[in-house]
Write an enzyme that holds these catalytic residues in place. Structure first.
Site, PDB file in Angstrom:
ATOM      1  CE  LYS A 161      36.254  82.453  45.705  1.00  0.00           C
ATOM      2  NZ  LYS A 161      35.270  83.348  44.943  1.00  0.00           N
ATOM      3  CG  ASP A 189      36.911  85.037  42.116  1.00  0.00           C
ATOM      4  OD1 ASP A 189      36.801  86.326  41.775  1.00  0.00           O
ATOM      5  OD2 ASP A 189      35.794  84.154  42.242  1.00  0.00           O
ATOM      6  CD  GLU A 215      36.034  83.733  38.570  1.00  0.00           C
ATOM      7  OE1 GLU A 215      35.108  83.788  39.336  1.00  0.00           O
ATOM      8  OE2 GLU A 215      36.552  82.596  38.653  1.00  0.00           O
ATOM      9  CG  ASP A 240      31.828  85.591  38.988  1.00  0.00           C
ATOM     10  OD1 ASP A 240      30.557  85.402  38.654  1.00  0.00           O
ATOM     11  OD2 ASP A 240      32.048  84.907  40.242  1.00  0.00           O
ATOM     12  CE  LYS A 264      30.125  82.187  40.436  1.00  0.00           C
ATOM     13  NZ  LYS A 264      30.430  83.082  41.360  1.00  0.00           N
TER      14      LYS A 264
HETATM   15 MG    MG Z   1      33.806  84.595  41.144  1.00  0.00          MG
END
Ligand code: MG
Length: 366
Positions: A161, A189, A215, A240, A264
């Protein structure tokens, strides 16, 4: 076959440690587990885990939406996945997390009734999928130590992240690359943390550390910005938060706004919608990753892993949520081999044999 009841069970347990991303901090696994019961004795299991930072949904709202669907779905054949999804979409335009819970359970029932594990029911023969492992935002040295530990345990791909501040983001990625060596893939991400121009500049600087993909560099609504970053970066860009459902996917691939899409189940509303996204992306030559919410407990991960194993255009998986719980709230489902492979059960459906009810708060539907 008819649905006779849909029962909800609430799970709220602390993560083994809090998880930091650009949008905030996640402290708990919060999830609604559902049991869809039928008049033929088959029970399907599903899960809706609201990721409040991503979808803006919460546990209470998800449970309320599932109750609304329950009223409309009792008497429907759960194997009629077209009808189940049409009824839910008519009842609520939103609530993808609640839809995912019911959709997963109905897929579980349909596959059980067909006598096949879910991945076979979805059309595939592969029974396993490799996942990455995610490192939350922290001090660079701390993130590097975590990443190194994950690699020592057997992970080949580290997702990390970023998206807080440029100088430290670069220090974070540098420290991780130095800690894990050259043989490990690093995907980033940013969780919407950068502006388009900032993203292009940072990604160019990060590329020195051999980045597999980035991402969601920019805010979710900024399709033009995403397109700008994709056009101006040599590192592949993945959507995303900009890709909720098949309509978003169609727009993203039509405008060539991204290189990859992260699906997702909690964003799109379940396996039914996820398959549409995969097909749209496949037609456009865009590969998909299957992700999960940090708040998921594992039932939804089993469903996502089944889809990922089944469909060849799903080439990556970020299905590490269940590793953040000391104990899962159900029996059966996938097993883990060599740390990074989720191996699906050969039992029909999801292979879930029951819930660990002592971990759950169950409420009777009114
Ligand atoms: Mg993500």
């Amino acid at each position: 076959m008819k649905i006779t009841d849909i029962k909800t069970h609430l799970l709220q347990v602390p993560l083994m440690e809090p998880f930091h991303i650009a949008l905030g901090v996640i402290t708990d696994v919060t999830s609604v587990l559902v049991e869809v019961q039928t008049d033929e004795g088959i029970t399907g299991y599903g899960e809706g885990a609201p990721g409040v930072l991503i979808t803006g949904e919460n546990l209470e709202g998800t449970e309320a939406s599932i109750r609304l669907f329950r009223e409309k779905l009792i008497g429907t054949d759960p194997r009629d996945l077209e009808k189940v999804n049409a009824i839910m979409n008519r009842a609520s335009y939103q609530a993808p997390t609640a839809k995912a819970a019911v959709d997963i359970a109905c897929h579980d029932i349909a596959a059980q009734a067909a006598g096949m594990p879910l991945y076979r029911f979805l059309g595939g023969m592969d029974k396993e999928i490799e996942t990455d492992m995610t490192v939350g935002i922290a001090e660079p040295e701390k993130m590097a130590a975590k990443a190194k530990l994950h690699v020592e345990h057997g992970f080949n791909v580290i997702k990390t992240k970023v998206g807080i501040d440029t100088a430290t983001d670069i220090a974070r990625v540098k420290a991780i690359r130095e800690a894990v060596g050259s043989g490990v893939k690093i995907r980033l991400d940013a969780n919407q943390g950068w502006s388009p121009k900032q993203a292009v500049e940072i990604i160019a600087r990060l590329n020195e550390y051999d980045i597999e993909l980035v991402e969601q560099p920019v805010p979710r609504f900024n399709f033009e910005g995403l397109k700008y970053v994709t056009a101006h970066s040599s590192v592949p860009i993945m959507a995303d938060e900009s890709c909720w459902d098949s309509k978003d996917a169609l727009r993203l691939v039509s405008e060539r706004a991204v290189d990859y899409v992260n699906i997702k189940l909690m964003k799109c509303g379940g396996l039914y919608e996820a398959r549409k996204i995969v097909s749209i992306c496949e037609a456009a030559g865009v590969e998909c990753m299957l992700g999960c919410m940090v708040e998921e407990s594992g039932i939804a991960v089993t469903a996502a892993a089944s889809l990922g194993a089944a469909l060849k255009n799903i080439t990556r998986a970020d299905l590490d949520a269940s590793f953040s719980l000391a104990k899962l709230p159900f029996e059966g489902g996938f097993t883990v081999e060599d740390t990074r492979h989720l191996v699906l059960s050969q039992a029909p459906g999801l292979g879930i044999t029951g819930l660990r009810r002592e971990m759950l708060t169950s409420r009777e539907a009114k």
